[in-house]
Design an enzyme around this catalytic site. Structure first.
Site, PDB file in Angstrom:
ATOM      1  N   ASN A   9      -0.497 -27.736 -13.003  1.00 34.38           N
ATOM      2  CA  ASN A   9       1.176 -26.813 -12.805  1.00 34.38           C
ATOM      3  C   ASN A   9       1.601 -27.026 -11.105  1.00 34.38           C
ATOM      4  OD1 ASN A   9       2.275 -24.274 -11.690  1.00 34.38           O
ATOM      5  ND2 ASN A   9       1.164 -22.843 -12.845  1.00 34.38           N
ATOM      6  N   HIS A  96       1.973 -16.558 -16.671  1.00 39.84           N
ATOM      7  CA  HIS A  96       0.988 -16.795 -15.609  1.00 39.84           C
ATOM      8  C   HIS A  96       1.214 -15.744 -14.369  1.00 39.84           C
ATOM      9  CE1 HIS A  96      -0.176 -18.573 -11.756  1.00 39.84           C
ATOM     10  NE2 HIS A  96      -0.549 -20.098 -12.585  1.00 39.84           N
TER      11      HIS A  96
HETATM   12  P1  13P Z   1      -4.849 -23.034  -7.412  1.00 36.60           P
HETATM   13  O1  13P Z   1      -5.159 -24.349  -9.124  1.00 36.60           O
HETATM   14  O2  13P Z   1      -4.097 -23.709  -6.785  1.00 36.60           O
HETATM   15  O3  13P Z   1      -5.959 -22.370  -7.221  1.00 36.60           O
HETATM   16  O4  13P Z   1      -4.094 -22.621  -9.236  1.00 36.60           O
HETATM   17  C1  13P Z   1      -4.559 -22.104 -10.221  1.00 36.60           C
HETATM   18  C2  13P Z   1      -3.082 -21.597 -11.426  1.00 36.60           C
HETATM   19  O5  13P Z   1      -2.816 -20.847 -10.451  1.00 36.60           O
HETATM   20  C3  13P Z   1      -3.074 -22.746 -12.653  1.00 36.60           C
HETATM   21  O6  13P Z   1      -1.946 -22.020 -13.335  1.00 36.60           O
END
Ligand code: 13P
Length: 256
Positions: A9, A96
């Protein structure tokens, strides 16, 4: 479940040239020995087309990070499911925590988005997760339960092979502190039981449950060793192609 799923992501990062470089880097490193892992890249909308071209002919999949539940209309700034299919997406992230927290998405909105994605044969990656406060107050299951029922309420048709769950505790996102494997195991086990109650064991078995929140090459192997973890949703560490591919390799069970 045989195969794991690892999703990058990228959130709101990178212009088209940077997105293409990242996608090519991932493609090159995964190369001809492409592991038995479903690998998905979720760039910002503006880079979908260039990344689509960069991964064409590979086994990489393309995902959007959001969608609107209406197919078209006077919804300035929004993008519908068919448009995403047309742009080459096979997946879309739904619900999300950043969408919920910063843009006010409710469980009802998430449910409408999920239904629109399924109708368009896009595979939704449904994100659920509790805040630190909810965890401290002992309300984790209550929160996850409300998020699951809000999102899955309207889902009647078979979800076998067309739905992905992502457990992303809000307190672990972008903090550098991932949830401990024991916490992940316990929560994924509970989510699996909730899916069994909703869809029956035969279908629930086919819904991958990913973990997300500060996943990086250093903690990927211990997360991959948790039997209830079917893959990961990676934010920050997916912006570096080497880190991301290390994580993919941790889930393929092969040496990097
Ligand atoms: P991080 O891996 O930067 O903590 O983000 C996780 C996330 O929100 C993936 O959708």
């Amino acid at each position: 479940m045989e195969r794991h799923t690892v999703i990058a992501n990228w959130k709101m990062h990178g212009n088209q040239a940077e997105g293409v470089a990242l996608a090519r880097g991932v493609r090159r490193l995964l190369g001809n020995r492409f592991p038995a892992v479903e690998v998905v890249l979720a760039p910002p909308f503006t880079s979908l087309e260039t990344v689509r071209r960069a991964i064409k002919g590979s086994r990489l999949h393309l995902s959007a990070q959001n969608l609107h539940w209406q197919p078209q209309g006077a919804f300035t700034g929004e993008v519908g499911a068919d448009m995403l299919r047309d742009a080459g997406c096979s997946h879309v992230i739904v619900g999300h925590s950043e969408r919920r927290r910063l843009f006010g998405e409710t469980n009802g909105d998430v449910g409408r988005k999920l239904a629109a994605a399924l109708d368009a044969s896009l595979k939704p990656v449904l994100c659920i997760g509790e805040t630190l406060r909810e965890r401290r107050d002992g309300r984790t299951r209550q929160t996850l339960s409300a998020q699951l029922s809000g999102a899955l309420k309207g889902v009647s048709k078979s979800v076998k092979d067309c739905l992905i769950l992502a457990y992303e505790p809000v307190w672990a996102i972008g903090t550098g502190t991932n949830a401990a494997p024991a916490q992940v195991m316990e929560t994924h086990g509970w989510i699996r039981q909730a899916l069994v109650r909703r869809f029956g064991a035969a279908q629930a078995r086919h819904i991958p449950i990913l973990y997300g929140g500060s996943v990086n090459p250093a903690n990927a192997s211990e997360l991959a060793a948790v039997p209830e973890v079917d893959g990961v949703l990676v934010g920050g560490a997916s912006l570096d192609h080497r880190s991301f591919v290390e994580i993919v390799n941790a889930f393929s069970g092969r040496e990097a």
